[in-house]
Design an enzyme around this catalytic site. Structure first.
Site, PDB file in Angstrom:
ATOM      1  N   CYS A  44     146.569  55.004  42.974  1.00 44.23           N
ATOM      2  CA  CYS A  44     145.756  53.832  42.965  1.00 44.23           C
ATOM      3  C   CYS A  44     144.809  53.510  44.237  1.00 44.23           C
ATOM      4  O   CYS A  44     145.543  53.488  45.235  1.00 44.23           O
ATOM      5  CB  CYS A  44     146.649  52.731  42.723  1.00 44.23           C
ATOM      6  SG  CYS A  44     145.868  51.339  42.662  1.00 44.23           S
ATOM      7  N   TYR A 175     134.704  52.925  37.618  1.00 44.45           N
ATOM      8  CA  TYR A 175     135.579  52.472  36.376  1.00 44.45           C
ATOM      9  C   TYR A 175     134.462  52.067  35.276  1.00 44.45           C
ATOM     10  O   TYR A 175     134.791  52.182  34.353  1.00 44.45           O
ATOM     11  CB  TYR A 175     136.632  51.426  36.823  1.00 44.45           C
ATOM     12  CG  TYR A 175     137.574  51.868  37.383  1.00 44.45           C
ATOM     13  CD1 TYR A 175     138.827  52.284  36.977  1.00 44.45           C
ATOM     14  CD2 TYR A 175     137.501  52.315  38.982  1.00 44.45           C
ATOM     15  CE1 TYR A 175     139.937  52.660  37.623  1.00 44.45           C
ATOM     16  CE2 TYR A 175     138.927  52.603  39.750  1.00 44.45           C
ATOM     17  CZ  TYR A 175     140.088  52.924  39.050  1.00 44.45           C
ATOM     18  OH  TYR A 175     141.025  53.286  39.727  1.00 44.45           O
TER      19      TYR A 175
END
Length: 335
Positions: A44, A175
């Site tokens: 992440c 994203y």
């Protein structure tokens, strides 16, 4: 798991637990060495920021770290990398257990990074943007000797301004492109992303670091996106105008940081690829994880030192990675 809302723009759930761990304990959680556990996944980018800052500041002995595996499902991140599938300190199998310990009715995102209060087993905060700032400002007494100042008072306003632009268009922009539910949403995110990368290239063309002449919080936040760019964002998220390795200024800047102690030695490309290509099965339904890219380029000379700057300012580089926290051999370029 579904991340794409067909016909819609991607909107990040930003309802974080904003309780803070501070020197004065004003939220009920004072800074205390050994009391808290930082839960991360090396996959992440938001969690990777905390790993880098913790290492640069030398907080390993004050703030323990739990490493969740790269894959998760609707039940959240798990500790399947640990013996018995449980974090050895928290004694839990999944991060959701710590969230539910704080709020049995918790119905928001179970995200990393998260800091857990070890005595109670409850999550204190998952507010990733504030966590690293507080590491710099609130945990000062437990920094290593001659730790760098990653958030200097004189530059905080400029750092915050740069961070805001980078977050909107780059950190979250990839994203917004990758999880776009329509052509229009994708095109908007794509154009904003590369316009901002062009802006960053221009800014960094004559300056070794983003703000001032030393590494700051701003560099940490940009690096964790750049280091994932060719491995996942270029193909998986369709951010394909250019690879990072085809953008000369940003590629050299990213290599400069990667070769700096505290950056590249925290990067696990295996976990990064396994997370994105296996968890995002609505984008990659076959679950095939690409073999590349070739990582040897990360070790090529960057020649950024010619621009001047002092990576750690009046401080020093961190020492070797703490025992047990090393990235497994073969998961990264050797640094």
């Amino acid at each position: 798991m579904s991340y794409v809302n067909r016909g819609k723009e991607y909107t990040r759930d930003s309802q974080y637990i904003t309780t803070r761990i501070t020197a004065d304990g004003r939220d009920g959680f004072p800074v205390e060495p050994g009391r808290y556990r930082l839960v991360i996944s090396r996959a992440c980018p938001w969690a990777s920021r905390t790993v880098i800052v913790r290492r640069l500041l030398g907080l390993e002995n004050a703030l323990g770290m739990a490493v969740a595996g790269p894959e998760h499902d609707e039940r959240s991140w798990s500790f399947h990398l640990d013996p018995g599938g449980r974090d050895p300190v928290l004694g839990i199998e999944r991060l959701r257990d710590a969230y539910l310990a704080r709020d049995p009715g918790y119905d928001r995102g179970i995200t990393v990074p998260a800091i857990v209060d070890v005595p109670s087993g409850e999550v204190v905060t998952n507010d990733f943007a504030q966590i690293t700032i507080d590491m710099s400002l609130e945990w000062g007494p437990y920094h290593r000797a001659r730790a760098p100042d990653l958030y200097p008072a004189a530059l905080q306003r400029e750092i915050d301004a740069v961070n805001s632009l980078v977050y909107e268009d780059v950190n979250n922009g990839v994203y917004r492109a990758g999880f776009a539910g329509s052509q229009e949403a994708y095109t908007s995110a794509y154009e904003r992303l590369f316009a901002r990368l062009d802006w960053l290239s221009q800014r960094l063309g004559g300056s070794r670091y983003l703000v001032g002449d030393t590494i700051t919080e701003a560099d940490v936040r940009l690096f964790t996106t750049l280091v994932r760019f060719d491995a996942v964002y270029h193909g998986h998220f369709k951010c394909n105008r250019h690879k990072l390795s085809e953008m000369p200024v940003l590629w050299a800047y990213a290599r400069d940081l990667f070769q700096t102690p505290g950056f590249g030695d925290t990067v696990d490309f295996d976990h990064i690829k396994r997370h994105y290509y296996l968890v995002h099965d609505d984008i990659n339904p076959t679950g095939i994880v690409p073999g590349g890219p070739d990582l040897s380029g990360w070790l090529e000379p960057h020649r950024r030192a010619a621009l001047g700057g002092r990576p750690f300012g009046d401080g020093t580089p961190p020492g070797p990675v703490a025992p047990g926290e090393e990235v497994p051999a073969g998961h990264t370029a050797a640094v």
